[in-house]
Design an enzyme around this catalytic site. Structure first.
Site, PDB file in Angstrom:
ATOM      1  N   CYS A 182      -4.033  -0.365  -3.038  1.00  0.00           N
ATOM      2  CA  CYS A 182      -4.458   0.234  -1.770  1.00  0.00           C
ATOM      3  C   CYS A 182      -3.633   1.471  -1.419  1.00  0.00           C
ATOM      4  O   CYS A 182      -2.472   1.574  -1.811  1.00  0.00           O
ATOM      5  CB  CYS A 182      -4.359  -0.809  -0.665  1.00  0.00           C
ATOM      6  SG  CYS A 182      -2.816  -1.748  -0.707  1.00  0.00           S
ATOM      7  N   CYS A 212       0.830  -1.206   0.000  1.00  0.00           N
ATOM      8  CA  CYS A 212       0.000   0.000   0.000  1.00  0.00           C
ATOM      9  C   CYS A 212       0.866   1.258   0.000  1.00  0.00           C
ATOM     10  O   CYS A 212       1.911   1.293   0.646  1.00  0.00           O
ATOM     11  CB  CYS A 212      -0.925   0.005   1.206  1.00  0.00           C
ATOM     12  SG  CYS A 212      -2.000  -1.429   1.239  1.00  0.00           S
TER      13      CYS A 212
END
Ligand code: APR
Length: 241
Positions: free
Chosen positions: A154, A74
């Site tokens: 993400c 992420c």
């Protein structure tokens, strides 16, 4: 006899290239994760062996995608379109971003060509259809892998687009036709576009395609700046642009 010998020679050669392909797959797999590589190979090759190499749908790779784990990083994930060289050159020098080719899924198959054929369980690496020819195993794989990568995206994600072409957000590209549509507002906060010209009209299309709730950002960065920063050991990732 001559024709028979030639035929045998040819199939022997093809069998060898197929074995080379499998060895490359397995050794790259082992370097990456070290286990379950035979299982990954079995799941991978069932997608295209014993099939018409022009009739391999994207979902043929579903079992392979399920068998491997994609570990998204992420806030470090990077997409690209028509910028492969600049992006990978930068990434090799500086470990700032994670592209699909840096994940297990992408690194095992990067720069390889493969296909099968009806009535054979071999993998061939020559005589395979070209990228745009038909529903070929290579393009279908990258389409499926790209969908999985974007599905997992993400945090803040980045895309590097090519400002020296008329349509940096090209509707027929994998980034525009698959990846953008997969970004989820429940997982992705902002899409940061890196490009030399943020006023390019094709970016309007990108904005409309982004799911509601995902922020859009565009930063004008000259390619030379990206290259220079890549070579500058002292500069932190966040200081490049
Ligand atoms: N002929 C041969 N190869 C092609 C062709 C083509 N016509 N089109 C695409 N490719 C292959 C090339 O290997 C090329 O480098 O796909 C690669 C990416 O094509 P681009 O058009 O540059 O970009 P895009 O289609 O947007 O795909 C890149 O998808 O792989 C994922 O996550 C990755 O964000 C990235 C995106």
């Amino acid at each position: 006899i001559c024709i028979l010998a030639l035929g045998l020679g040819l199939s022997q050669r093809q069998a060898n290239t197929g074995n080379d392909f499998k060895s490359t797959f397995l050794s790259r797999c082992q370097q990456f994760q070290g286990s379950n590589c035979q299982r990954a190979w079995d799941a991978f090759q069932q997608a295209y062996v014993n099939r018409d190499p022009c009739n391999v749908p994207v979902d043929a790779y579903d079992p392979f995608i399920t068998a491997v784990t994609l570990k998204p990083q992420c806030n470090r994930m990077m997409f690209w379109s028509k910028t492969k060289e600049v992006v990978h050159d930068f990434n090799e020098k500086k470990n700032c971003f994670q592209t699909l080719e840096d994940t297990f899924l992408g690194s095992v198959l990067d720069k390889l060509t493969w296909c099968g054929k009806d009535g054979s369980f071999e993998t061939f690496t020559t005589g395979c259809p070209a990228w745009n020819e038909c529903d070929n195993p290579v393009r279908s794989f990258w389409q499926r892998a790209s969908a999985a990568f974007a599905d997992a995206a993400c945090g803040n994600v980045t895309v590097m687009l090519n400002g020296s072409i008329a349509t940096p957000f090209d509707p027929s590209s994998i980034f525009a036709s698959i990846e953008v549509n997969k970004l989820k507002s429940t997982q992705v906060n902002t899409l940061n576009v890196v490009l030399t010209n943020c006023a390019n009209p094709s970016l309007q299309e990108l904005k409309t395609k982004l799911a509601e709730g995902i922020n859009y950002n565009c930063k004008e960065v000259p390619v030379t700046q990206i290259q220079e920063c890549g070579s500058d050991q002292e500069k932190a990732c966040g200081a490049c642009w």
